[in-house]
Design a protein around this motif. Structure first.
Motif, PDB file in Angstrom:
ATOM      1  N   SER A  58       0.823  -1.214   0.000  1.00 28.25           N
ATOM      2  CA  SER A  58       0.000   0.000   0.000  1.00 28.25           C
ATOM      3  C   SER A  58       0.860   1.268   0.000  1.00 28.25           C
ATOM      4  O   SER A  58       0.424   2.306  -0.477  1.00 28.25           O
ATOM      5  N   ARG A  93      -4.546  -8.983   2.924  1.00 28.25           N
ATOM      6  CA  ARG A  93      -4.575  -7.513   2.836  1.00 28.25           C
ATOM      7  C   ARG A  93      -3.667  -7.018   1.709  1.00 28.25           C
ATOM      8  O   ARG A  93      -4.028  -6.101   0.966  1.00 28.25           O
ATOM      9  N   ILE A  95      -2.865  -8.570  -1.039  1.00 27.07           N
ATOM     10  CA  ILE A  95      -3.489  -8.895  -2.325  1.00 27.07           C
ATOM     11  C   ILE A  95      -4.681  -7.984  -2.592  1.00 27.07           C
ATOM     12  O   ILE A  95      -4.895  -7.540  -3.720  1.00 27.07           O
ATOM     13  N   GLU A  96      -5.462  -7.670  -1.560  1.00 24.97           N
ATOM     14  CA  GLU A  96      -6.623  -6.784  -1.729  1.00 24.97           C
ATOM     15  C   GLU A  96      -6.227  -5.404  -2.238  1.00 24.97           C
ATOM     16  O   GLU A  96      -6.964  -4.780  -3.000  1.00 24.97           O
ATOM     17  N   LYS A  99      -6.313  -4.874  -6.058  1.00 22.22           N
ATOM     18  CA  LYS A  99      -7.573  -4.939  -6.798  1.00 22.22           C
ATOM     19  C   LYS A  99      -7.634  -3.841  -7.864  1.00 22.22           C
ATOM     20  O   LYS A  99      -7.337  -2.675  -7.598  1.00 22.22           O
ATOM     21  N   GLY A 100      -7.980  -4.242  -9.081  1.00 22.72           N
ATOM     22  CA  GLY A 100      -8.099  -3.300 -10.190  1.00 22.72           C
ATOM     23  C   GLY A 100      -6.795  -3.053 -10.924  1.00 22.72           C
ATOM     24  O   GLY A 100      -6.750  -2.286 -11.882  1.00 22.72           O
ATOM     25  N   ARG A 101      -5.724  -3.689 -10.485  1.00 22.88           N
ATOM     26  CA  ARG A 101      -4.425  -3.524 -11.139  1.00 22.88           C
ATOM     27  C   ARG A 101      -4.099  -4.780 -11.938  1.00 22.88           C
ATOM     28  O   ARG A 101      -4.541  -5.871 -11.624  1.00 22.88           O
ATOM     29  N   ASP A 102      -3.290  -4.600 -12.922  1.00 21.97           N
ATOM     30  CA  ASP A 102      -2.865  -5.703 -13.789  1.00 21.97           C
ATOM     31  C   ASP A 102      -1.562  -6.300 -13.237  1.00 21.97           C
ATOM     32  O   ASP A 102      -0.505  -6.183 -13.831  1.00 21.97           O
TER      33      ASP A 102
END
Length: 108
Positions: A58, A93, A95-96, A99-102
Motif C-alpha cells: 500500500s 490484505r 493482495i486486496e 484490486k483493479g491492477r494488472d
C-alpha cells in the motif's frame, strides 16, 4: 508482393518488440532503503516497472504510480501441508490492495 510481405512481417515483429516490458525484482535494489529512490532509479534506467515482495504494497503503489511505473508481479510464500494451505491475514490484505491492477500474484 515479396516486399509487401517482408514489410508486414517486419512491422509485426517491431510492434511485438515495442510491447515487451522488462522489470527487475525489487531485491536487486535492496541496498537502497527509500522506496522513492528505488522508483526514481528504475525510471532513470528505463524500466517499465518492477516486481515486489509483499509487506508494504500500500506504500509502494502510490510511489510507483508517481513515477509511471507498473507493479508487474508480487510473490507470496505459503506454508502448505497435505491437507491445508492457510493464507495469513497480512497476505490477504496485501493482495486486496492490488484490486483493479494488472498485477500477477505468484504463489510459492
Amino acid at each position: 508482393m515479396k516486399t509487401t510481405l517482408f514489410t508486414l512481417i517486419v512491422t509485426i515483429n517491431f510492434s511485438i518488440l515495442n510491447a515487451w516490458e522488462i522489470a527487475p525484482f525489487d531485491n536487486g535494489l535492496e541496498d537502497i532503503e527509500s522506496i522513492e529512490e528505488k522508483a526514481s532509479i528504475l525510471k532513470e534506467l528505463g524500466y517499465a516497472g518492477t516486481t515486489w515482495r509483499p509487506s508494504n504494497t500500500s506504500e509502494v503503489l502510490p510511489i510507483l504510480d508517481k513515477h509511471d511505473l507498473k507493479l508487474f508481479a508480487t510473490y507470496v510464500v505459503l506454508s502448505a501441508t497435505e491437507t491445508e494451505c492457510p493464507i495469513p491475514e497480512q497476505t490477504i490484505r496485501e493482495i486486496e490492495v492490488l484490486k483493479g491492477r494488472d498485477t500477477f500474484v505468484w504463489l510459492t
